[in-house]
Design an enzyme around this catalytic site. Structure first.
Site, PDB file in Angstrom:
ATOM      1  N   ALA A 108     -68.584  77.724  51.180  1.00 57.63           N
ATOM      2  CA  ALA A 108     -69.173  77.520  49.853  1.00 57.63           C
ATOM      3  C   ALA A 108     -69.667  76.090  49.692  1.00 57.63           C
ATOM      4  O   ALA A 108     -69.353  75.400  48.738  1.00 57.63           O
ATOM      5  CB  ALA A 108     -68.150  77.877  48.776  1.00 57.63           C
ATOM      6  N   GLY A 109     -70.440  75.643  50.679  1.00 55.25           N
ATOM      7  CA  GLY A 109     -71.111  74.350  50.552  1.00 55.25           C
ATOM      8  C   GLY A 109     -72.301  74.483  49.622  1.00 55.25           C
ATOM      9  O   GLY A 109     -72.262  75.234  48.645  1.00 55.25           O
ATOM     10  N   ALA A 110     -73.360  73.770  49.941  1.00 55.25           N
ATOM     11  CA  ALA A 110     -74.524  73.756  49.045  1.00 55.25           C
ATOM     12  C   ALA A 110     -75.093  75.170  48.882  1.00 55.25           C
ATOM     13  O   ALA A 110     -75.190  75.693  47.764  1.00 55.25           O
ATOM     14  CB  ALA A 110     -75.580  72.806  49.606  1.00 55.25           C
TER      15      ALA A 110
ATOM     16  N   LYS B 123     -87.638  81.656  61.380  1.00 56.76           N
ATOM     17  CA  LYS B 123     -86.963  80.501  60.774  1.00 56.76           C
ATOM     18  C   LYS B 123     -86.281  79.661  61.846  1.00 56.76           C
ATOM     19  O   LYS B 123     -86.317  78.431  61.806  1.00 56.76           O
ATOM     20  CB  LYS B 123     -85.953  80.976  59.724  1.00 56.76           C
ATOM     21  CG  LYS B 123     -85.407  79.824  58.887  1.00 56.76           C
ATOM     22  CD  LYS B 123     -84.472  80.278  57.778  1.00 56.76           C
ATOM     23  CE  LYS B 123     -83.991  79.080  56.956  1.00 56.76           C
ATOM     24  NZ  LYS B 123     -82.926  79.441  56.015  1.00 56.76           N
TER      25      LYS B 123
ATOM     26  N   ASN C  33     -86.687  75.655  62.802  1.00 60.06           N
ATOM     27  CA  ASN C  33     -85.518  74.783  62.904  1.00 60.06           C
ATOM     28  C   ASN C  33     -85.327  74.231  64.311  1.00 60.06           C
ATOM     29  O   ASN C  33     -84.848  73.114  64.484  1.00 60.06           O
ATOM     30  CB  ASN C  33     -84.256  75.548  62.476  1.00 60.06           C
ATOM     31  CG  ASN C  33     -84.201  75.750  60.971  1.00 60.06           C
ATOM     32  OD1 ASN C  33     -84.736  74.958  60.207  1.00 60.06           O
ATOM     33  ND2 ASN C  33     -83.566  76.827  60.545  1.00 60.06           N
TER      34      ASN C  33
END
Lengths: 311, 311
Positions: free
Chosen positions: A9-11, A188, A192
């Site tokens: 549950a970071g950003a 994606k 990256n």
């Protein structure tokens, strides 16, 4: 889909979790950062948007404190932390044969790794274009718009897919069920795998990287290797379209002023996700007999830098 | 071999020039760094050895001030400055059809480039294992032992080769006439093409670079490309022997504590010699249809870093 966990549950996990919570679902945040968990429980999750700052009451726990079973676990740890997180959740019976595991992590190979824990019929793979920031423990920064696309990991549709979609759209997360999520995951991951390691190795913003007149001669061989590996794995990508997407990020009005997240990880002393990007591509390449020297080189250079910068 | 010029009288040019001068020859130092030239003319060349510090009277000039013709011009500029230096010397009649041009520069392709100015019968190629330092303008630091090997650029022997050898050995430079100078040039260039860019990109000493457990997985593909290109150009190298040489540099008792010269160039704001090392290898590779992705990548990364660090 009554009980939903955000594992990591970071950003980004904070964004997804708080929006689902605000839609009225029973959401629990699970994170390994103790100060973050404690702050959320003591003061609530402070959410700053473009227009507002407010506090959301939402329960948070450390992984080993979990003592309930979830209908849906959305995985948003860093790639290298997922295994440990899921092992703990599994041991604590947070995951059973009815739990949907949805990976929203960056990088490649998560479906295969998750299938060591639950069958692919329980695994969902998502790609998100949402962004989010963390200003400190318990302090979320939510700006801009985004979207999610996802699909069951075996490519099949089912009724649970529809229910997850309902959760996301109740939460205004702009989701859709994909008919080819692997293409989106690989696309994606290509972005990256090009901009993350290069800007990190060079300690340059995306625009600074692009100023080199032969930037395209660096980017194209990387894309070429990724497209070849993806093709051999049954995912058809367009090298030209990927190059366009990468070059569209160059202007300062686009992503040009930013350092990619890998840069932030490394120079803040954290391990990077390189093994789930270029490293995974190189690993697939070795398995398939496809040469990926450019992805190999960037993987090694990032590991060399990790030895220097990670405390 | 009466009149000898050192074209590019930095650290190494200073060593070669001063040792030949001390052997009694008529030597002139030619350099583009005005403060260095002025200091040498006003105060003499200050030479610090392991045991002694003394001053040597030796004339120095800027390239455009040259007004005499030399029997031997030893070229020790940085690779990218050689063309300009030689053009000026040629225009000033410092070089005529009797002048021997001897390149002692690092890197590849110097013989071919010099042959645009004089025929290959006048060109000599040398490799040196001597080292030298410059502590400031007019201040030379000479430590350790070394050697020189050299050969006429077309591989033929002649009487002038013997006379140059006599000059070097009068100067105690431990020289010998090679029967395969290209092998020595390519061997040294391989070492430089591996450790120079990698330690520069990573901002690591040679030993720090070597601490990564997969360092060999970075080094071997680079060597493989160089060996393939050299082979196609008629120079036979041993990949295993080159790997041994590179790994022999890793211990702190060997070269481990050092940053390679390219690191010093870049972080002091100067352009590097990358185009005469990995860049030249990649160029040969393109001409020959041999893939050199690792050398291409390192060349591009160094050029990216030059944009950032060179003032």
């Amino acid at each position: 889909m009554k009980k939903i966990a955000i594992a990591g549950a970071g950003a980004m996990g904070g964004r997804i979790g708080s929006q689902i919570k605000e839609a009225g679902y029973d959401v629990k945040l699970i994170d390994m950062w103790e100060e973050h968990v404690n702050t959320i429980n003591e003061k609530g999750l402070e959410i700053q948007t473009e227009t507002d700052t407010y506090t959301l009451e939402i329960p948070a726990v450390l992984p080993h404190q979990v003592n309930e079973t979830f209908d849906l676990v959305i995985i948003l740890t860093k790639s290298m932390q997922a295994k440990q997180m899921l092992r703990t959740l599994y041991d604590n019976k947070a995951i059973n044969e009815d739990t949907a595991l949805l990976s929203m992590m960056n990088g490649l190979g998560h479906g295969d790794r998750l299938s060591a824990i639950v069958p692919k019929t329980q695994i969902f793979l998502a790609v998100t274009m949402w962004t989010a920031g963390l200003r400190g423990p318990g302090q979320l920064l939510l700006e801009g718009q985004g979207s999610i696309e996802f699909q069951r990991a075996d490519g099949q549709a089912d009724e649970r897919t529809e229910r997850i979609n309902q959760v996301f759209n109740d939460a205004k997360l702009n989701a859709k069920i994909s008919d080819n999520v692997f293409k989106s995951i690989w696309s994606k991951a290509t972005l990256n795998s090009v901009l993350n390691p290069l800007c990190t190795i060079l300690d340059k913003t995306i625009n600074e990287f692009s100023q080199y007149e032969k930037a395209r001669d660096i980017v194209e061989p990387l894309i070429g290797e990724i497209v070849a590996v993806a093709e051999a794995r049954g995912v058809s990508l367009s090298a030209a379209a990927l190059l366009d997407k990468i070059e569209a990020a160059y202007p300062n009005e686009a992503q040009g002023l930013h350092y990619p997240s890998m840069h932030q990880d490394l120079y803040n002393g954290r391990y990077t996700e390189i093994d789930y990007l270029n490293g995974q591509i190189a690993k697939y390449g070795r398995e398939l007999g496809i040469a990926t020297p450019n992805n190999e080189m960037l993987t090694h250079l990032i590991h060399e830098l990790e030895m220097k910068h990670v405390k």
